[in-house]
Design a protein around this motif. Structure first.
Motif, PDB file in Angstrom:
ATOM      1  N   ALA A  93      10.412  67.459  77.620  1.00 13.50           N
ATOM      2  CA  ALA A  93      10.947  66.686  76.487  1.00 13.50           C
ATOM      3  C   ALA A  93      12.287  67.218  76.001  1.00 13.50           C
ATOM      4  O   ALA A  93      13.072  66.479  75.398  1.00 13.50           O
ATOM      5  CB  ALA A  93       9.941  66.675  75.339  1.00 13.50           C
ATOM      6  N   GLN A  94      12.574  68.483  76.296  1.00 15.47           N
ATOM      7  CA  GLN A  94      13.862  69.053  75.884  1.00 15.47           C
ATOM      8  C   GLN A  94      15.032  68.351  76.582  1.00 15.47           C
ATOM      9  O   GLN A  94      16.170  68.418  76.122  1.00 15.47           O
ATOM     10  CB  GLN A  94      13.915  70.554  76.213  1.00 15.47           C
ATOM     11  N   HIS A 110      15.190  65.091  77.033  1.00 12.93           N
ATOM     12  CA  HIS A 110      15.190  63.687  76.638  1.00 12.93           C
ATOM     13  C   HIS A 110      15.525  63.579  75.156  1.00 12.93           C
ATOM     14  O   HIS A 110      14.644  63.750  74.307  1.00 12.93           O
ATOM     15  CB  HIS A 110      13.828  63.046  76.938  1.00 12.93           C
ATOM     16  N   PRO A 111      16.797  63.329  74.823  1.00 11.51           N
ATOM     17  CA  PRO A 111      17.181  63.260  73.418  1.00 11.51           C
ATOM     18  C   PRO A 111      16.447  62.149  72.679  1.00 11.51           C
ATOM     19  O   PRO A 111      16.144  61.105  73.248  1.00 11.51           O
ATOM     20  CB  PRO A 111      18.695  62.970  73.469  1.00 11.51           C
ATOM     21  N   ALA A 112      16.195  62.400  71.405  1.00 11.41           N
ATOM     22  CA  ALA A 112      15.543  61.407  70.549  1.00 11.41           C
ATOM     23  C   ALA A 112      15.929  61.700  69.111  1.00 11.41           C
ATOM     24  O   ALA A 112      16.313  62.829  68.779  1.00 11.41           O
ATOM     25  CB  ALA A 112      14.023  61.468  70.712  1.00 11.41           C
ATOM     26  N   ALA A 172      10.839  61.373  72.552  1.00 11.46           N
ATOM     27  CA  ALA A 172      11.204  62.320  73.611  1.00 11.46           C
ATOM     28  C   ALA A 172       9.974  62.688  74.434  1.00 11.46           C
ATOM     29  O   ALA A 172      10.046  62.807  75.668  1.00 11.46           O
ATOM     30  CB  ALA A 172      11.846  63.564  73.009  1.00 11.46           C
ATOM     31  N   TRP A 173       8.835  62.874  73.749  1.00 13.38           N
ATOM     32  CA  TRP A 173       7.610  63.218  74.464  1.00 13.38           C
ATOM     33  C   TRP A 173       7.203  62.089  75.405  1.00 13.38           C
ATOM     34  O   TRP A 173       6.845  62.326  76.565  1.00 13.38           O
ATOM     35  CB  TRP A 173       6.485  63.503  73.468  1.00 13.38           C
TER      36      TRP A 173
END
Length: 260
Positions: free
Chosen positions: A24-25, A27-29, A37-38
């Motif tokens: 998830a790090q 994948h920006p959100a 992101a998760w």
């Protein structure tokens, strides 16, 4: 109640919440929506697992190659590349006549970069954005009353180093600024001052001093770019279809992959 981080299974193989959290790090959100992101990480890892399972089912053995000086693929990366090379078959390349029709239908897409001359006053982001907006509105009211005060007010209020030059940014080409700032310039007539324009840096008051719109480029100049864009789009469509076919014949639990 559903667990916050439900387990994800791909044909019975678990992808642990710890792996998903680490992925998830990448994948920006929005800060207020970390779950996005998760979910993106879970989808990415599930598709990766599907690809690896398919590669092994086809009897592929990893054959890593060097992808950059001193950087060699992992075995998993090699398997996915080999499977992609074998299984993803994009549509044939478009002929020149088809690409010419695209060019003729949308000539404005194929202009040389526009050039701008602009000035701005930057009000940086702060915790209390209501206070920042009130400050911007007060300065804008002074500019509406007397636009000639732009340089003076830039020196007094702008957080950009251009304040020393009265806010003047000099000549800018397309792509030199963030998209929101460029869109703000595009919306102005020469000599006009904008309403507040928000970017990741804060709020801007922009004055457009001059604009030179780029000419439409000749077909021959853009043909290589058109061919490349068509080839990439064809590959992306074929890859999406291949992934959809894998999903359709698999058992996926804990994450939705239909949109992927």
């Amino acid at each position: 109640m559903k667990p916050l981080l439900p387990p994800v299974f791909v044909n019975g193989i678990e992808i642990s919440p710890e792996r998903i959290a680490a992925e998830a790090q990448n994948h920006p959100a929005p800060k207020a929506k970390p779950g996005l992101a998760w979910k993106a990480a879970a989808r990415a890892l599930a598709i990766r697992e599907l690809m690896l399972q398919e590669a092994r089912a086809r009897g592929l053995s990893p054959d890593p190659v060097e992808i950059a000086p001193g950087q060699v693929e992992t075995h998993d990366e090699a398997l996915i590349r080999q499977l992609s090379d074998m299984a993803i078959t994009p549509a044939p390349a478009a002929d020149e006549a088809a690409l010419r029709r695209i060019y003729d239908a949308h000539p404005d897409r194929f202009r040389a970069p526009s050039l701008y001359e602009a000035a701005h006053i930057l009000f940086p982001r702060q915790n209390d954005m209501a206070r920042v907006r009130a400050h911007v509105d007060a300065v804008l009211a002074q500019l509406r009353e007397n636009p000639r005060r732009f340089a003076e007010l830039a020196r007094s209020h702008s957080a950009c180093s251009s304040r020393d030059n009265g806010g003047v940014l000099g000549q800018l080409a397309q792509g030199d600024t963030v998209p929101e700032f460029e869109a703000g310039m595009d919306a102005l007539r020469e000599g006009q001052i904008s309403d507040p324009v928000e970017t990741r840096f804060g709020l801007h008051l922009i004055r457009l001093d001059a604009r030179a719109r780029g000419d439409v480029l000749p077909f021959g100049a853009v043909l290589p770019r058109l061919r490349d864009a068509h080839a990439k789009a064809a590959w992306a469509r074929a890859a999406a279809q291949f992934t959809a076919d894998l999903v359709a014949k698999s058992s996926i639990e804990g994450v939705q992959l239909q949109a992927a």
